[in-house]
Design a protein around this motif. Structure first.
Motif, PDB file in Angstrom:
ATOM      1  N   SER A 173      26.846  42.281  30.953  1.00  0.00           N
ATOM      2  CA  SER A 173      27.854  42.157  32.010  1.00  0.00           C
ATOM      3  C   SER A 173      27.439  41.115  33.031  1.00  0.00           C
ATOM      4  O   SER A 173      26.257  40.867  33.250  1.00  0.00           O
ATOM      5  N   ARG A 174      28.458  40.545  33.673  1.00  0.00           N
ATOM      6  CA  ARG A 174      28.278  39.632  34.794  1.00  0.00           C
ATOM      7  C   ARG A 174      29.099  40.187  35.954  1.00  0.00           C
ATOM      8  O   ARG A 174      30.108  40.851  35.741  1.00  0.00           O
ATOM      9  N   HIS A 175      28.680  39.882  37.186  1.00  0.00           N
ATOM     10  CA  HIS A 175      29.319  40.463  38.369  1.00  0.00           C
ATOM     11  C   HIS A 175      29.586  39.386  39.414  1.00  0.00           C
ATOM     12  O   HIS A 175      28.808  38.445  39.554  1.00  0.00           O
ATOM     13  N   ALA A 176      30.657  39.579  40.157  1.00  0.00           N
ATOM     14  CA  ALA A 176      30.938  38.780  41.357  1.00  0.00           C
ATOM     15  C   ALA A 176      31.753  39.662  42.284  1.00  0.00           C
ATOM     16  O   ALA A 176      32.544  40.489  41.837  1.00  0.00           O
ATOM     17  N   GLY A 177      31.549  39.495  43.555  1.00  0.00           N
ATOM     18  CA  GLY A 177      32.293  40.342  44.474  1.00  0.00           C
ATOM     19  C   GLY A 177      32.228  39.882  45.897  1.00  0.00           C
ATOM     20  O   GLY A 177      31.810  38.770  46.198  1.00  0.00           O
ATOM     21  N   GLY A 178      32.691  40.783  46.739  1.00  0.00           N
ATOM     22  CA  GLY A 178      32.702  40.503  48.156  1.00  0.00           C
ATOM     23  C   GLY A 178      33.953  39.783  48.620  1.00  0.00           C
ATOM     24  O   GLY A 178      33.942  39.156  49.672  1.00  0.00           O
ATOM     25  N   LEU A 184      34.325  42.177  40.801  1.00  0.00           N
ATOM     26  CA  LEU A 184      34.690  42.108  39.392  1.00  0.00           C
ATOM     27  C   LEU A 184      33.442  42.227  38.529  1.00  0.00           C
ATOM     28  O   LEU A 184      32.431  41.570  38.799  1.00  0.00           O
ATOM     29  N   THR A 185      33.521  43.064  37.518  1.00  0.00           N
ATOM     30  CA  THR A 185      32.479  43.168  36.499  1.00  0.00           C
ATOM     31  C   THR A 185      33.120  42.781  35.176  1.00  0.00           C
ATOM     32  O   THR A 185      34.165  43.311  34.801  1.00  0.00           O
ATOM     33  N   MET A 186      32.485  41.846  34.480  1.00  0.00           N
ATOM     34  CA  MET A 186      33.022  41.289  33.240  1.00  0.00           C
ATOM     35  C   MET A 186      31.984  41.521  32.138  1.00  0.00           C
ATOM     36  O   MET A 186      30.847  41.074  32.264  1.00  0.00           O
ATOM     37  N   THR A 187      32.381  42.237  31.077  1.00  0.00           N
ATOM     38  CA  THR A 187      31.457  42.609  30.011  1.00  0.00           C
ATOM     39  C   THR A 187      31.904  41.996  28.687  1.00  0.00           C
ATOM     40  O   THR A 187      33.067  42.122  28.306  1.00  0.00           O
ATOM     41  N   CYS A 188      30.980  41.352  27.998  1.00  0.00           N
ATOM     42  CA  CYS A 188      31.261  40.794  26.669  1.00  0.00           C
ATOM     43  C   CYS A 188      31.320  41.956  25.674  1.00  0.00           C
ATOM     44  O   CYS A 188      30.375  42.744  25.579  1.00  0.00           O
ATOM     45  N   SER A 225      33.890  30.107  15.318  1.00  0.00           N
ATOM     46  CA  SER A 225      34.967  29.662  14.440  1.00  0.00           C
ATOM     47  C   SER A 225      34.383  29.168  13.121  1.00  0.00           C
ATOM     48  O   SER A 225      33.392  28.433  13.107  1.00  0.00           O
ATOM     49  N   THR A 226      34.981  29.569  12.021  1.00  0.00           N
ATOM     50  CA  THR A 226      34.506  29.086  10.718  1.00  0.00           C
ATOM     51  C   THR A 226      35.002  27.677  10.434  1.00  0.00           C
ATOM     52  O   THR A 226      34.333  26.921   9.739  1.00  0.00           O
ATOM     53  N   SER A 227      36.141  27.289  10.990  1.00  0.00           N
ATOM     54  CA  SER A 227      36.676  25.949  10.732  1.00  0.00           C
ATOM     55  C   SER A 227      36.205  24.921  11.753  1.00  0.00           C
ATOM     56  O   SER A 227      36.183  23.728  11.458  1.00  0.00           O
ATOM     57  N   LYS A 228      35.847  25.375  12.942  1.00  0.00           N
ATOM     58  CA  LYS A 228      35.396  24.470  14.010  1.00  0.00           C
ATOM     59  C   LYS A 228      34.175  25.071  14.682  1.00  0.00           C
ATOM     60  O   LYS A 228      34.280  25.737  15.712  1.00  0.00           O
ATOM     61  N   PRO A 229      32.977  24.847  14.123  1.00  0.00           N
ATOM     62  CA  PRO A 229      31.770  25.512  14.628  1.00  0.00           C
ATOM     63  C   PRO A 229      31.319  25.043  16.007  1.00  0.00           C
ATOM     64  O   PRO A 229      30.330  25.542  16.519  1.00  0.00           O
ATOM     65  N   ASP A 230      32.056  24.107  16.623  1.00  0.00           N
ATOM     66  CA  ASP A 230      31.710  23.699  17.988  1.00  0.00           C
ATOM     67  C   ASP A 230      32.325  24.648  19.010  1.00  0.00           C
ATOM     68  O   ASP A 230      32.193  24.435  20.209  1.00  0.00           O
ATOM     69  N   ARG A 231      32.977  25.732  18.531  1.00  0.00           N
ATOM     70  CA  ARG A 231      33.618  26.681  19.444  1.00  0.00           C
ATOM     71  C   ARG A 231      33.585  28.083  18.860  1.00  0.00           C
ATOM     72  O   ARG A 231      33.414  28.271  17.663  1.00  0.00           O
ATOM     73  N   GLY A 232      33.772  29.042  19.741  1.00  0.00           N
ATOM     74  CA  GLY A 232      33.837  30.428  19.304  1.00  0.00           C
ATOM     75  C   GLY A 232      34.766  31.211  20.198  1.00  0.00           C
ATOM     76  O   GLY A 232      35.200  30.736  21.248  1.00  0.00           O
ATOM     77  N   LEU A 233      35.073  32.420  19.772  1.00  0.00           N
ATOM     78  CA  LEU A 233      35.929  33.319  20.537  1.00  0.00           C
ATOM     79  C   LEU A 233      35.075  34.426  21.131  1.00  0.00           C
ATOM     80  O   LEU A 233      34.211  34.974  20.452  1.00  0.00           O
ATOM     81  N   VAL A 234      35.332  34.736  22.389  1.00  0.00           N
ATOM     82  CA  VAL A 234      34.622  35.804  23.069  1.00  0.00           C
ATOM     83  C   VAL A 234      35.664  36.698  23.740  1.00  0.00           C
ATOM     84  O   VAL A 234      36.585  36.207  24.395  1.00  0.00           O
ATOM     85  N   THR A 235      35.516  38.017  23.540  1.00  0.00           N
ATOM     86  CA  THR A 235      36.384  38.989  24.199  1.00  0.00           C
ATOM     87  C   THR A 235      35.603  39.649  25.322  1.00  0.00           C
ATOM     88  O   THR A 235      34.464  40.090  25.111  1.00  0.00           O
ATOM     89  N   PHE A 236      36.229  39.688  26.499  1.00  0.00           N
ATOM     90  CA  PHE A 236      35.623  40.311  27.668  1.00  0.00           C
ATOM     91  C   PHE A 236      36.504  41.457  28.147  1.00  0.00           C
ATOM     92  O   PHE A 236      37.725  41.337  28.169  1.00  0.00           O
ATOM     93  N   ASP A 237      35.885  42.557  28.536  1.00  0.00           N
ATOM     94  CA  ASP A 237      36.563  43.624  29.266  1.00  0.00           C
ATOM     95  C   ASP A 237      36.069  43.551  30.701  1.00  0.00           C
ATOM     96  O   ASP A 237      34.863  43.531  30.950  1.00  0.00           O
ATOM     97  N   SER A 238      37.017  43.496  31.630  1.00  0.00           N
ATOM     98  CA  SER A 238      36.674  43.370  33.046  1.00  0.00           C
ATOM     99  C   SER A 238      37.314  44.486  33.848  1.00  0.00           C
ATOM    100  O   SER A 238      38.382  44.982  33.485  1.00  0.00           O
ATOM    101  N   GLU A 239      36.656  44.844  34.937  1.00  0.00           N
ATOM    102  CA  GLU A 239      37.222  45.767  35.912  1.00  0.00           C
ATOM    103  C   GLU A 239      37.030  45.182  37.297  1.00  0.00           C
ATOM    104  O   GLU A 239      35.944  44.719  37.633  1.00  0.00           O
ATOM    105  N   MET A 240      38.108  45.230  38.077  1.00  0.00           N
ATOM    106  CA  MET A 240      38.013  44.862  39.478  1.00  0.00           C
ATOM    107  C   MET A 240      38.153  46.141  40.292  1.00  0.00           C
ATOM    108  O   MET A 240      39.092  46.915  40.076  1.00  0.00           O
TER     109      MET A 240
END
Length: 158
Positions: free
Chosen positions: A12-17, A97-101, A107-122
């Motif tokens: 997780s990553r956090h930011a707030g205030g 905000l807390t953001m969790t991977c 990507s199998t067709s374009k290995p210079d990129r990938g997909l990441v899903t985050f669940d966040s709560e504010m």
């Protein structure tokens, strides 16, 4: 700069205030979402909201700001956001905000990129969840890119 490889499932990553002010809520809503419970104190008191609340667009905008405060990411695109607003954000709330991977793949067709899903709560300073957000982001990997096009790979025409 954070790349696809830097995100670990479960981390997780956090930011707030961020302090939400009534004048800011009213100003944003007058321009983008002029519902009575966002712009008129008296009408808001007599609404189901029982007072001034930030619009969903405003709440999401604050989340986007807090994500950017977490530091630079080698992002390519935000592909999807699923938003839930279980409680209103109100004047005087101090938002974090807390953001969790929660998932990722290259990507199998374009290995210079990938997909990441985050669940966040504010949340507010009292721990009340005002927004849940599931986001699917396309983020660069450290794999070499070809030419000026970050998506172009050797031997591919487009």
């Amino acid at each position: 700069m954070l790349y696809h490889e830097d995100f670990e499932i479960g981390a997780s990553r956090h930011a707030g205030g961020y302090e939400l002010r009534e004048d800011e809520i009213i100003e944003f809503a007058r321009r983008w979402d002029p519902q009575p419970w966002h712009v008129d104190r008296e009408a808001a008191l007599h609404s189901a909201m029982r007072g001034i609340t930030a619009s969903s667009a405003h709440t999401y905008s604050i989340a986007a700001l807090l994500v950017n405060r977490m530091g630079p990411v080698a992002g390519i695109a935000s592909l999807r956001h699923e938003i839930e607003l279980p409680a209103p954000a109100r004047p005087g709330d101090i938002l974090a905000l807390t953001m969790t991977c929660v998932a990722k793949r290259v990507s199998t067709s374009k290995p210079d990129r990938g997909l990441v899903t985050f669940d966040s709560e504010m949340t507010t300073q009292a721990g009340v969840v005002v927004m849940r957000l599931r986001s699917l982001m396309m983020i660069r990997t450290r794999a070499p890119r070809v030419g000026n096009d970050p998506g172009r790979q050797p031997g591919r025409s487009g």
